[in-house]
Design a protein around this motif. Structure first.
Motif, short mmCIF file in Angstrom:
data_model
loop_
_atom_site.label_atom_id
_atom_site.label_comp_id
_atom_site.label_asym_id
_atom_site.label_seq_id
_atom_site.Cartn_x
_atom_site.Cartn_y
_atom_site.Cartn_z
N SER A 1 0.86 -1.18 0.00
CA SER A 1 0.00 0.00 0.00
C SER A 1 0.90 1.24 0.00
O SER A 1 1.58 1.52 1.00
N ARG A 2 0.90 1.97 -1.12
CA ARG A 2 1.78 3.11 -1.25
C ARG A 2 1.34 4.25 -0.33
O ARG A 2 2.18 4.98 0.21
N GLN A 3 0.02 4.41 -0.14
CA GLN A 3 -0.44 5.50 0.70
C GLN A 3 -0.08 5.28 2.17
O GLN A 3 0.33 6.21 2.88
N GLN A 4 -0.20 4.06 2.64
CA GLN A 4 0.05 3.77 4.05
C GLN A 4 1.47 3.27 4.32
O GLN A 4 1.83 3.05 5.48
#
Length: 941
Positions: free
Chosen positions: A448-451
Motif C-alpha cells: 500500500s503506497r499511501q500507508q
C-alpha cells in the motif's frame, strides 16, 4: 529430510486412529451419562406436565357435566309445573322432564319438591351404563317417583313408563317417605336466587356418585316455595382416569378437601398408600420440579398433585402416583442399547486404526526413493503411488504435478498473466509457486503506497502477520528482506514483486522446511525470480482492471443504495432484484429445456446484465418521495385527513352551538338535544367512513364513491383568509382565483382549481408522436401533472394512487432509460439501458414504456421482469401491502403468466429450478416461507 517427514506422517495417521478411538470412548461415556440424566429429567418433567394436563382435562369434564343441566334447570324454573297443586296437573308436564332426561346421557333424574312436602321425580331406569331397577317391567325406560299429601293420590307411588312416555305399571310404595324439604339441595336453593350446585355425594335411591343442581321456581309460575332439581352422575370420571394412565400401574385419583376420593383409576374405595404418599408429598422433592419421590408398597414412586378449578368450594385435587421402575424402564433400555453400540464402535475403531497404520506406512516407503530424485531437481521423473490410502495417493499425485509444473514454466506464466480475478489470481500464483518449490506454506503481501505498509493478501498455512508497516516506497530489496525477517520466523524465501516501472507492488514469501532445501541452488533462485517477475506483471494488470471495475461497481451501488435509502418502504429493492435475476440467469444457462437450449451469455454479457439489474430503477431518483411512499389517499407531504377531521370538528361544534341557541330562544330542549345528538352521530359515522376510505385497503364500489361526494357537499363557514402564509407555488396556483368575501362558505370536501398542477414546459417525451421521443416510448400522458383534489383522491377506486401519481411512478422507467442512455457506455455495455428499462413490459404488448411484445423481448429482459415482480410481491417494506407468502406470490405470478404479463417459460423455470426457495431462505421472513406444490404451476405443453 523427506524420510523424516514421511515417518512423521505415518505416526500421525496412527496417532489419529488412536485419538479418534479414545475420543469416541470418552465422548460416548459422557453422552451416555448425560443422555440418562436428560431422559430421566425429561420423564419426570413429562409426568409433571401430564398431571397439569390431567387437571385441565378433568376441569373441562366437570364443566361439561354441569353446564347443560344448569341451562335446562334455568328453563325449567319458569315452567307451569311449579304451580301445579295436584298430581294430575303435574303429570301433564311430565314430558318436560322426559325431554331433559333424553337430551343428556349424564342426567339421571329430574324432580321438583313442593312447599307442602309433595315430591315428583322422573328417573332413567338405566344410568351410568347400569340397570338401576332390575325389578322394573320389561321395556321400562323411565320411573316416576311421587309423594302426594292429600286426597288426590297415594302418599308414595312409583310409575313405570316406556320411551314414548306410555304408562306400563303403577305401584304404590307406602314406605317411600322421602321429604324433599329436609334435603340440602332444597334448603340451599330456597335461600338463593341462582342455580345452586351441591358437592358430590351418593344419590338416595341409586347409590350413584353425582352432584345435584337445584333452583327456586320463578314467581311468575305461582309456585312459591317449589324447588326444581337435576341429578348429574360423575361416575364415568374413574373410567376416564384409568384410560389416562402413563404406565400400567399408574394411580390417579380425585379427592376433596376432606381427602374423600371422588374418582380413582383403580379402586375408589381403597386408593392405597401410593395416592396417600402423593397427597402428603412424602419422600424427597425433585429439584426444579413439583414432583416428589417416595417409597410405598415396597416400590419407589413419583408423586405429584394439581388443584382443580371446578367446584372450587370443594377444593378438589388430582393426585398422580407413577412407579419409578415403570417410568424409567425405557430410559434403562436406551442406556443398555447405547452402551452396547458404543463398545462395538470402539472395537471397530481400534481394528480400523491398526489396519490403516499398516496401509499408510508401505506406500510412503515406496515414495521415498522417487521423491529423493525430485529433491535433486530431476523433474522428468514420474511419481506414482498405487496405494489405496488417499493421503499416500494424493502425495504421489502432488509430487507428480510439481514436476510437470516446473517443466511447463512458460505455460504457467502465460496462464497467470491471463487471470481475471485478482484474489483468485493471487491464490493461483501462490499455489503454483509453492508446488513448484515442493513446499506447502507461503504467502503474498501487496504493498500500500499511501500507508507505506505490506498487507497480507494470501496466506497458505504460514500464519503470517496481517500488516507489516514502516516500509518506504523507495526501499531496495535488501532493506525489504531485512524488515520481513524481523517479522517472519523460520526459513522463508522472499521474492520482491515489482511492476514494469520497478515500483514495489508486493512480496512473495515461501517457508522452506528444514533440510537440503534451506540451501537453494543458483538455478532454483533464478527459477523463482522468473516466476515472481511474471506474477508481478499479472498482479499489476489485474489491479488496474479491477480498480476500474470496482470504481464502476461502486458508483452503480452508490446510485442503487441512494434510491433505496430515499424511501424507507423500498429499501433493499435495488439490491435484491439483481441477486434474484442473477440466480435465474444462471438457471436459464444451465437449463436443458428446449426453450432455453440455445441461450447462453458471455462474461461481458453477464456483466452487462448485472449492471442493468442494479440500475433497473435508477430513474426512481427523480420520483417524488411522497408519491412513492404514499400510503393513504390524502397523503401529500402529510396526511390531509387531519384537515378534514378539523372540518368535521367545526360541524360538530356548530351542532352544539345550534342546540344552545335554540334552548336560549325558548325552544323545546329535548327536541333540540335530540337533533344535536343525531347530527353528532351522523358526523362521527361519516368521518369514520371518510377515514376508512382514505386507507385505500380494498376496492371501492360506486355507491361508496357517491356517498363520499354526498358527504362532501356539506358546508362550513371559513372566517380566516386562505391567502395568508402561502408558499410561492401555492400563490401561483391561486393567482387566477378571486378571493371570496369572509366569512366564506366552504364545502366539507372539494376539488379546487388551486389543487391542480399543470405540466407547463416539463412535459415528458413519452407519447408516441412526440418528436423528442427517440426511445420508442408509448405511454398515455395524464391531463395534469398532479391533481390534489380531496374528492379526486378519496374516490380512487383501488389503492391510494391517482392516475397522475401512478404515471409519475411509472415514469421512473422513462427516466431510467434516458439517464442510462446519456452515459458514455462502452460497446460491451450498450444494451444496459434496454435491459434496465424493459422490466415493466408485458408479453401481450400492454406494458410500458414502449408497449413491447414477447417477440421484442429476449430472455434476459423476461428474466428481469420475473425477478422484479417476485421481489415486489414478497417485499415486506411496502406501505400499501403486506409481504405475501411463497404460495400466494406464485399463484399471482401464475395468473400473470396466463394473462400475458410475464413469460410462462421463465416463470416455470423459476419454480422448477427451486430459485424461489433459495431466494426465500436468504431474504424472506420465516413466516412467508410455506410449503409450495410446484406441480400446480407447471402447465402441460
Amino acid at each position: 529430510m523427506h524420510r523424516n517427514r514421511q515417518s512423521a506422517q505415518v505416526s500421525l495417521a496412527l496417532l489419529i486412529a488412536s485419538a479418534i478411538t479414545l475420543g469416541m470412548l470418552v465422548l460416548t461415556i459422557v453422552l451416555i451419562g448425560q443422555s440418562f440424566r436428560g431422559m430421566e429429567t425429561a420423564k419426570v418433567s413429562a409426568a409433571s406436565a401430564t398431571a397439569k394436563q390431567l387437571a385441565i382435562s378433568v376441569d373441562d369434564r366437570i364443566h361439561s357435566i354441569t353446564a347443560p343441566p344448569s341451562t335446562a334447570l334455568a328453563v325449567l324454573s319458569h315452567d307451569s309445573l311449579a304451580g301445579a297443586q295436584t298430581l294430575a296437573g303435574r303429570l301433564e308436564r311430565l314430558p318436560v322432564f322426559a325431554d331433559i332426561l333424553q337430551s343428556s346421557n349424564i342426567v339421571s333424574a329430574v324432580y321438583a319438591g313442593y312447599a307442602n312436602g309433595d315430591f315428583i321425580l322422573l328417573r332413567k331406569v338405566r344410568s351410568s351404563g347400569t340397570l338401576q331397577f332390575p325389578d322394573a317391567p320389561e321395556a321400562t325406560r323411565f320411573v316416576l317417583q311421587t309423594i302426594t299429601h292429600g286426597p288426590d293420590g297415594p302418599p308414595g307411588e312409583w310409575r313405570f313408563y316406556r320411551a314414548d312416555m306410555q304408562l306400563i305399571k303403577r305401584m304404590p310404595v307406602p314406605a317411600y317417605t322421602y321429604d324433599p324439604r329436609t334435603r340440602p339441595w332444597f334448603e340451599t336453593a330456597a335461600k338463593s336466587e341462582m342455580t345452586e350446585l351441591s358437592a358430590p355425594y351418593a344419590f338416595f335411591t341409586t347409590g350413584e356418585t353425582g352432584i345435584t343442581l337445584s333452583r327456586k321456581a320463578s314467581p311468575e309460575t305461582g309456585g312459591a316455595g317449589t324447588i326444581f332439581g337435576i341429578d348429574v352422575t360423575i361416575t364415568d370420571l374413574s373410567s376416564q382416569l384409568a384410560g389416562l394412565r402413563q404406565t400400567p400401574h399408574t394411580r390417579i385419583a380425585i379427592v376433596n378437601r376432606d381427602r374423600q376420593v371422588l374418582a380413582d383409576s383403580g379402586n375408589r374405595n381403597n386408593p392405597g398408600p401410593a395416592i396417600a404418599g402423593a397427597l402428603d408429598q412424602a419422600g424427597e422433592d425433585i429439584e426444579g420440579s413439583p414432583v416428589n419421590q417416595f417409597t410405598a408398597e415396597g416400590r419407589d414412586w413419583y408423586g405429584m398433585t394439581e388443584p382443580l378449578g371446578a367446584l372450587q368450594e370443594e377444593e378438589l385435587t388430582i393426585a398422580v402416583a407413577i412407579p419409578a421402575d415403570e417410568l424409567l424402564a425405557e430410559v434403562w433400555q436406551a442406556l443398555a442399547r447405547q452402551t452396547v453400540i458404543a463398545g462395538l464402535i470402539a472395537l471397530l475403531l481400534l481394528v480400523l486404526g491398526w489396519f490403516l497404520g499398516r496401509q499408510v506406512g508401505r506406500p510412503l516407503e515406496h515414495l521415498t526413493d522417487q521423491v529423493s530424485r525430485l529433491s535433486r531437481f530431476r523433474f522428468d521423473t514420474p511419481v506414482r503411488s498405487d496405494s489405496h490410502i488417499r493421503e499416500a495417493r494424493q502425495l504421489g499425485v502432488a509430487l507428480d504435478d510439481m514436476a510437470k509444473t516446473i517443466r511447463s514454466f512458460q505455460n504457467i506464466a502465460t496462464v497467470l498473466n491471463r487471470g481475471q480475478d485478482l484474489n483468485n489470481l493471487l491464490r493461483d500464483i501462490l499455489e503454483q509457486i509453492v508446488h513448484i518449490l515442493g513446499q506447502e506454506r507461503g504467502g503474498i503481501y501487496l504493498f500500500s503506497r499511501q500507508q507505506e505498509q505490506l498487507n497480507l493478501a494470501v496466506d497458505q498455512c504460514l500464519e503470517l502477520p496481517e500488516i507489516i508497516s514502516g516500509l518506504p516506497a523507495d526501499s531496495n530489496d535488501n532493506e525489504i528482506i531485512r524488515l520481513l525477517q524481523n517479522h517472519i520466523s523460520g526459513h522463508p524465501v522472499f521474492a520482491i514483486l515489482r511492476n514494469r516501472n520497478k515500483q514495489l507492488i508486493g512480496v512473495l514469501a515461501i517457508e522452506m522446511e528444514r533440510g537440503d532445501n534451506t540451501h537453494l541452488s543458483d538455478d532454483l533462485i533464478v527459477f523463482v525470480d522468473e516466476i515472481a517477475g511474471s506474477a508481478a506483471v499479472a498482479i499489476e494488470t489485474r489491479e488496474l482492471i479491477e480498480s476500474q471495475q470496482a470504481l464502476l461497481d461502486g458508483i452503480i451501488r452508490l446510485v442503487a443504495n441512494a434510491i433505496d435509502a430515499k424511501s424507507p418502504y423500498t429499501g433493499g429493492h435495488c439490491e435484491r432484484v439483481p441477486k434474484l435475476a442473477q440466480m435465474l440467469v444462471n438457471e436459464a444457462i444451465a437449463s436443458d429445456d428446449p426453450f432455453f437450449g440455445p441461450f447462453s451469455m458471455s462474461e461481458e454479457q453477464l456483466q452487462e446484465f448485472h449492471l442493468a439489474a442494479w440500475l433497473h430503477d435508477c430513474g426512481k431518483i427523480t420520483s417524488p418521495e411522497y408519491v412513492v411512499d404514499k400510503s393513504v389517499k390524502l397523503e401529500t407531504i402529510h396526511n390531509r385527513i387531519h384537515e378534514i377531521r378539523t372540518r368535521f370538528e367545526v360541524l360538530h361544534r356548530d351542532a352544539e352551538i345550534r342546540y344552545l341557541n335554540r334552548v336560549l330562544q325558548g325552544e323545546d330542549e329535548a327536541v333540540a338535544d335530540r337533533e344535536r345528538q343525531q347530527t353528532r352521530s351522523r358526523l362521527e359515522e361519516e368521518f369514520k367512513f371518510i377515514a376508512h376510505a382514505n386507507q385505500g385497503s380494498e376496492f371501492m364500489h360506486e355507491e361508496d364513491i357517491e356517498r363520499i361526494r354526498t358527504i362532501g357537499q356539506q358546508t362550513w363557514l371559513r372566517h380566516f383568509s386562505d391567502r395568508l402564509g402561502l408558499s410561492p407555488d401555492e400563490k401561483q396556483a391561486l393567482q387566477d382565483v378571486p378571493e371570496p368575501a369572509l366569512p366564506a362558505t366552504e364545502q366539507l370536501l372539494a376539488d379546487k382549481p388551486e389543487q391542480l398542477r399543470f405540466w407547463g414546459e416539463h412535459v415528458p417525451p413519452v407519447r408516441k408522436d412526440d418528436p423528442r421521443n427517440r426511445w420508442g416510448f408509448d405511454m398515455e400522458l395524464p391531463e395534469y401533472l398532479y391533481n390534489r383534489g380531496e374528492l379526486h383522491n378519496l374516490t380512487v377506486a383501488k389503492g391510494t394512487l391517482t392516475e397522475e401519481e401512478r404515471f409519475k411512478i411509472n415514469e421512473h422507467i422513462v427516466q431510467t432509460i434516458c439517464m442510462l442512455d446519456a452515459l458514455p457506455l462502452p460497446d460491451r455495455l450498450a444494451n444496459v439501458p434496454r435491459l434496465a428499462g424493459s422490466h415493466h413490459e408485458r408479453m401481450d404488448g400492454t406494458g410500458y414504456p414502449g408497449g413491447l411484445t414477447a417477440a421484442d423481448l429476449g430472455i434476459p429482459e423476461r428474466i428481469m421482469a420475473v425477478a422484479d415482480v417476485f421481489e415486489a410481491l414478497t417485499a415486506v417494506d411496502r406501505p400499501y401491502k403486506a409481504g405475501k407468502t411463497l404460495t400466494e406470490s406464485l399463484e399471482i405470478m401464475d395468473r400473470m403468466a396466463d394473462e400475458g404479463h410475464i413469460d410462462r417459460a421463465v416463470f416455470e423455470l423459476f419454480v422448477r429450478s427451486g430459485t424461489y426457495q433459495r431466494y426465500a431462505e436468504a431474504h424472506l421472513h420465516p413466516g412467508q416461507i410455506d410449503y409450495v406444490d410446484e406441480s400446480l404451476f407447471m402447465k402441460p405443453d
